[in-house]
Design a protein around this motif. Structure first.
Motif, PDB file in Angstrom:
ATOM      1  N   GLY A  91      56.994  16.806  95.214  1.00 16.87           N
ATOM      2  CA  GLY A  91      58.410  17.051  94.552  1.00 16.87           C
ATOM      3  C   GLY A  91      58.969  15.634  94.311  1.00 16.87           C
ATOM      4  O   GLY A  91      59.234  14.909  95.371  1.00 16.87           O
TER       5      GLY A  91
ATOM      6  N   ASN B 292      52.665  20.168  91.829  1.00 15.99           N
ATOM      7  CA  ASN B 292      51.628  20.668  92.947  1.00 15.99           C
ATOM      8  C   ASN B 292      50.237  20.835  92.377  1.00 15.99           C
ATOM      9  O   ASN B 292      50.186  21.093  90.857  1.00 15.99           O
ATOM     10  CB  ASN B 292      52.205  21.956  93.293  1.00 15.99           C
TER      11      ASN B 292
ATOM     12  N   ARG C 178      58.124  19.104  90.071  1.00 19.18           N
ATOM     13  CA  ARG C 178      57.053  19.325  90.993  1.00 19.18           C
ATOM     14  C   ARG C 178      55.635  19.115  90.162  1.00 19.18           C
ATOM     15  O   ARG C 178      55.635  19.223  88.806  1.00 19.18           O
ATOM     16  CB  ARG C 178      56.882  20.872  91.433  1.00 19.18           C
TER      17      ARG C 178
END
Length: 442
Positions: free
Chosen positions: A389, A372, A370
């Motif tokens: 992801g 993010n 990930r």
């Protein structure tokens, strides 16, 4: 003690401290600095240096990763003492790593050793360039740019092929503005776009590639939204991301339309806007390629990766109304120090970290990578997380989302969704750079 010997020892220590200051300055400026022979301490018995060598045995790593110490040569003796000579610095890409000789040879020999190291590292870089920058280091800023192909333009496909083939050239344009910006760009191609862009090229279709499948639970839905191209643009400077996007869109012209353009930022110690550390479960070191890069199971698409993106907005007012203990139970980790909490028994309501963990029947965990990032505007009341992801296996992310939205067991959905709404959902394949370059060959 003999007065002369005492003065020599004191002078040697002064020279050692001075050489260490030079070393620290050189590392701070990212430059190659060889300590002159007259400022080096030559080989001496290890026992006589034991009180002082600990302060000069640091491994400097500007990229934040530990560096390997260079072993001392000689029998029963320690080589030249300085942070430069005892470590192998790692510089941020694209600047090549430089290793420094630990011997007390001449300035010319030091240059020769550095030249050999640069040549070796350039070979390593060439080997690692078989895949795109899906494994790039975390940066302070990112742009998530999703576009659709303009089907009404007869020249759209040709233009897009040309632009994708020249992404590396565009990257060079902005990288030179700041070699330490940690710039990278990963390009993803959607399912329908892959068929259109690769028609007649002989390129195989990735085995798992398909449009994002909407997942509907009893209360929450992971929506599926359009997207033919993804540009995941990362750098430590917002202006570098901005400039690359500007040049990219200028080249694309009306061949593609922007459907989402989100600017993310790193929030304190990699926390999301709910206040928790994000990305703790990421694979590290040698485990990363195995988790994110397609291999022999789909040999025609080896070194590529699947990537799923979702844009979530949070109800921070409602979230803030919960106690810290209630928030921690939902996430599955402590808020302050990020310690993992125990899983609940089977059949009970599970925390987010449990639902987002995928294992096979033997208990082997499948990881995804990930990157993010938070986004938003307090003045506009927007607080969000952009989920991205990367995975070698698309089904792993899909299973993760199914457990979150439908629940495991069904009906016990991820309670973080009571405070977070998915606005988008799109799947892409990230091919190796050689595939992108080949699209411009027509």
């Amino acid at each position: 003690m003999d007065v002369t010997a005492s003065r020599i020892t004191a002078r040697a220590l002064q020279l050692q401290l001075h050489s260490q200051r030079l070393a620290r300055l050189s590392h701070g400026r990212n430059c190659l600095c060889v300590v002159p022979p007259q400022l080096r301490l030559h080989s001496r018995p290890r026992s006589s240096l034991s009180r002082h060598s600990s302060s000069s045995s640091h491994n400097y790593a500007l990229s934040g990763r530990p560096c390997s110490s260079i072993s001392s040569s000689g029998s029963g003796a320690a080589s030249s003492i300085s942070p430069i000579s005892s470590s192998k610095p790692s510089f941020p890409s694209p600047s090549p790593s430089r290793s420094f000789s630990s011997s007390s040879s001449s300035h010319l020999n030091a240059k020769t050793q550095s030249s050999k190291s640069l040549k070796k590292n350039s070979t390593t870089t060439a080997t690692m360039s078989q895949n795109q920058a899906v494994q790039a280091s975390l940066t302070k800023s990112a742009t998530f740019l999703v576009l659709t192909i303009n089907s009404s333009s007869p020249s759209a496909l040709k233009t897009i092929r040309s632009v994708l083939a020249s992404v590396s050239d565009l990257a060079k344009n902005v990288v030179l503005r700041d070699l330490n910006s940690q710039f990278s760009c990963a390009v993803g191609i959607g399912s329908d776009a892959w068929d259109a862009l690769t028609a007649g090229t002989g390129l195989g279709r990735p085995a798992e590639l398909h449009p994002f499948r909407q997942i509907s639970g009893a209360k929450h839905t992971a929506v599926s939204t359009p997207g033919d191209l993804l540009f995941h643009i990362r750098a430590d400077r917002r202006d570098i991301c901005f400039e690359f996007e500007r040049q990219l869109l200028a080249k694309l012209g009306d061949a593609a339309a922007v459907v989402d353009d989100t600017q993310g930022f790193r929030y304190f110690d990699a926390r999301d806007l709910l206040g928790f550390v994000d990305g703790t479960a990421n694979p590290v070191g040698p485990a990363v390629p195995d988790a994110v890069l397609i291999a022999g199971e789909d040999a025609a698409c080896a070194d590529g990766s699947y990537v799923v993106v979702q844009k979530y907005v949070h109800d921070v007012k409602a979230w803030g109304g919960l106690s810290t203990e209630a928030q921690e139970a939902i996430i599955g980790r402590t808020k302050l120090d990020n310690m993992e909490l125990d899983d609940q028994p089977d059949g009970h309501q599970q925390a987010h970290k449990t639902l987002a963990t995928i294992e096979d029947d033997d208990g082997n965990e499948y990881s995804i990578l990930r990157d993010n990032m938070p986004f938003g505007s307090p003045g506009s009341g927007v607080f969000g997380t952009y989920f991205i992801g990367y995975s070698r296996r698309l089904w792993v992310i899909e299973k993760m989302l199914e457990r979150m939205f439908v629940g495991h067991p069904p009906g016990k959905h991820d309670r973080i969704l009571d405070f977070s709404t998915a606005l988008t959902g799109t799947t892409f394949y990230v091919p190796p750079p050689s595939v992108l370059e080949s699209l411009g060959s027509d």
